[in-house]
Enzyme design. Structure first.
Site, PDB file in Angstrom:
ATOM      1  N   GLU A 211       0.805  -1.224   0.000  1.00  0.00           N
ATOM      2  CA  GLU A 211       0.000   0.000   0.000  1.00  0.00           C
ATOM      3  C   GLU A 211       0.843   1.280   0.000  1.00  0.00           C
ATOM      4  O   GLU A 211       0.460   2.261  -0.632  1.00  0.00           O
ATOM      5  CB  GLU A 211      -0.952   0.003   1.204  1.00  0.00           C
ATOM      6  CG  GLU A 211      -2.009  -1.085   1.109  1.00  0.00           C
ATOM      7  CD  GLU A 211      -3.057  -0.974   2.202  1.00  0.00           C
ATOM      8  OE1 GLU A 211      -3.704   0.071   2.317  1.00  0.00           O
ATOM      9  OE2 GLU A 211      -3.214  -1.946   2.970  1.00  0.00           O
TER      10      GLU A 211
ATOM     11  N   LYS B 110     -13.894  -0.800  -3.974  1.00  0.00           N
ATOM     12  CA  LYS B 110     -15.010  -0.661  -3.035  1.00  0.00           C
ATOM     13  C   LYS B 110     -16.172   0.069  -3.702  1.00  0.00           C
ATOM     14  O   LYS B 110     -17.342  -0.282  -3.500  1.00  0.00           O
ATOM     15  CB  LYS B 110     -14.553   0.081  -1.766  1.00  0.00           C
ATOM     16  CG  LYS B 110     -13.665  -0.762  -0.849  1.00  0.00           C
ATOM     17  CD  LYS B 110     -13.260   0.009   0.412  1.00  0.00           C
ATOM     18  CE  LYS B 110     -12.400  -0.851   1.337  1.00  0.00           C
ATOM     19  NZ  LYS B 110     -11.924  -0.144   2.526  1.00  0.00           N
TER      20      LYS B 110
ATOM     21  N   HIS C 138       9.866 -26.161   3.593  1.00  0.00           N
ATOM     22  CA  HIS C 138       9.314 -27.400   3.050  1.00  0.00           C
ATOM     23  C   HIS C 138       8.676 -27.174   1.681  1.00  0.00           C
ATOM     24  O   HIS C 138       8.022 -28.059   1.149  1.00  0.00           O
ATOM     25  CB  HIS C 138       8.305 -27.987   4.049  1.00  0.00           C
ATOM     26  CG  HIS C 138       8.947 -28.297   5.373  1.00  0.00           C
ATOM     27  ND1 HIS C 138       9.571 -29.496   5.658  1.00  0.00           N
ATOM     28  CD2 HIS C 138       9.124 -27.525   6.471  1.00  0.00           C
ATOM     29  CE1 HIS C 138      10.079 -29.454   6.889  1.00  0.00           C
ATOM     30  NE2 HIS C 138       9.818 -28.271   7.394  1.00  0.00           N
TER      31      HIS C 138
HETATM   32  O1  PA5 Z   1      -5.214   0.137   4.379  1.00  0.00           O
HETATM   33  C1  PA5 Z   1      -6.336   0.208   3.905  1.00  0.00           C
HETATM   34  O2  PA5 Z   1      -6.832   1.274   3.505  1.00  0.00           O
HETATM   35  C2  PA5 Z   1      -7.173  -1.045   3.822  1.00  0.00           C
HETATM   36  O3  PA5 Z   1      -6.409  -2.188   4.059  1.00  0.00           O
HETATM   37  C3  PA5 Z   1      -8.347  -0.945   4.785  1.00  0.00           C
HETATM   38  O4  PA5 Z   1      -7.894  -1.016   6.120  1.00  0.00           O
HETATM   39  C4  PA5 Z   1      -9.356  -2.047   4.476  1.00  0.00           C
HETATM   40  O5  PA5 Z   1      -9.838  -1.901   3.172  1.00  0.00           O
HETATM   41  C5  PA5 Z   1     -10.526  -2.055   5.447  1.00  0.00           C
HETATM   42  O6  PA5 Z   1     -11.071  -0.782   5.593  1.00  0.00           O
HETATM   43  P1  PA5 Z   1     -11.357  -0.256   7.075  1.00  0.00           P
HETATM   44  O7  PA5 Z   1     -10.025  -0.270   7.754  1.00  0.00           O
HETATM   45  O8  PA5 Z   1     -11.904   1.119   6.902  1.00  0.00           O
HETATM   46  O9  PA5 Z   1     -12.334  -1.222   7.649  1.00  0.00           O
END
Ligand code: PA5
Length: 358
Positions: free
Chosen positions: A242, A351, A258
């Site tokens: 990310e 999303k 393994h």
């Molecule tokens: O880092 C991110 O933005 C994502 O991994 C979110 O954490 C994930 O999509 C879940 O969203 P939220 O943390 O708002 O529940």
């Protein structure tokens, strides 16, 4: 567009970082110690009284929110007296009963998988607690009289990792799945402050975080953990995805010896892969031997190999130390690659498309 390796700046000082990190994600990353302290207050503000959950704790949450439950479980280690498990899909395990506590963790409060788990836990009569900054989850919880642990607004969900981890740790203590860890959290916050200075923007150019970033920046990182470091390896992988916007993979020892170790045989002919082994004082001695041998056996096929040890005395300190280090490494790789670490547009697009679909 990311810079090619040859165009990458080698500088990782405050000015070079700020030029790429335009939303100042760095401030939230090095804010980890303060978040730990604030998170404790936030849990207290929910005024939860201890209760008994013989069925243990399930932490339901995705991505940057769900990871807190896994890190809390690593911090508790052998001190966990009941199962503590993660639910990272649209439902809860079949064995969830009214004796189970379900902590629904979603930074935005709008993550559909977590909302589905919240509803499932209610239908099963399980005890629910919510940790969120708002959204639909907060609305539902308030309407249902379910306690809400608040999280400060304005972060990327993954930058609220301390809030999610502390909430899971405290709820584990409250429901009888482990001891309360209040003083360990205070000590860890002080320790993290020192590490943030050592590895932060004003830290030496050859500090561990910057050195690792330079060593990994032009390769696909493959992160190995074991036991306490296994969820941290996963955190490194997801932060590399990310923040640095690179593919990254994770596996655990001894299992990887393994299978994955054989795949390394072709690594150099397929691409540029670098290996990171996360180590800890509690790592099994045979696993430590495996780290040494595995590193030796794959070294020729890897662009680089690193063994990175946690820092600190308690498990809370050690887990948080590696979380901070991985977060900084991923952010520094973003800077070296010339990509803004903050936006995660493709997650939002996905999303949005799912929402259109109903
Ligand atoms: O880092 C991110 O933005 C994502 O991994 C979110 O954490 C994930 O999509 C879940 O969203 P939220 O943390 O708002 O529940």
């Amino acid at each position: 567009m990311a810079a090619s390796p040859s165009e990458m700046t080698e500088r990782l000082d405050a000015e070079a970082i700020a030029a790429v990190d335009t939303s100042d994600l760095l401030a939230d990353v090095v804010g980890l110690p303060e978040h730990v302290r604030d998170a404790k207050w936030k849990v207290e503000s929910a005024q939860l009284r201890p209760w008994d959950s013989p069925g243990g704790l399930i932490v339901a949450g995705m991505g940057g929110s769900g990871i807190g439950g896994m890190l809390a479980r690593a911090m508790l280690g052998d001190h966990a007296s009941r199962p503590i498990l993660a639910a990272r899909t649209y439902g809860l395990p079949a064995w969830t009963t009214p004796d189970t506590t379900v902590l629904c963790a979603s930074y935005s409060g709008n993550t559909e998988e977590t909302l589905a788990c919240y509803e499932a836990a209610g239908a099963l009569g399980a005890r629910r607690v919510v940790v969120t900054s708002g959204g639909h989850l907060a609305e539902l919880a308030r309407a249902d009289g379910v306690p809400v642990i608040p999280v400060a607004g304005g972060f990327q969900p993954r930058a609220a990792v301390a809030y999610m981890t502390v909430a899971a740790l405290e709820v584990a203590g409250l429901c009888g799945a482990g001891p309360r860890m209040g003083s360990e959290l205070d000590v860890a916050a002080d320790h993290l402050e020192q590490l943030a200075v050592e590895w932060g923007a004003d830290g030496a150019e050859d500090c561990q975080a910057k050195t690792l970033a330079r060593g990994l920046a032009d390769s696909v990182p493959v992160i190995a953990g074991s036991g306490i470091t296994q969820p941290i390896a996963y955190r490194w992988k997801t932060q590399l995805n990310e923040n640095a916007k690179v593919p990254a993979f994770t596996h655990e020892l001894p299992e990887l010896d393994h299978n994955e170790i054989v795949g390394w045989q072709s690594a150099a002919s397929l691409g540029r892969f670098a290996a990171v082994f996360l180590d800890d004082a509690d790592t099994h001695p045979r696993v430590q031997k495996r780290i040494e041998l595995t590193r030796e056996l794959i070294a020729e096929q890897a662009t680089a190999t690193f063994v990175v040890a946690s820092r600190g005395i308690t498990a809370v300190e050690r887990v948080f130390s590696l979380v901070l280090l991985g977060d900084l490494v991923s952010l520094y790789i973003a800077v070296l690659r010339g990509v803004d670490p903050t936006p995660v547009g493709v997650i939002e697009e996905l999303k949005g498309r799912l929402a259109e679909d109903g």
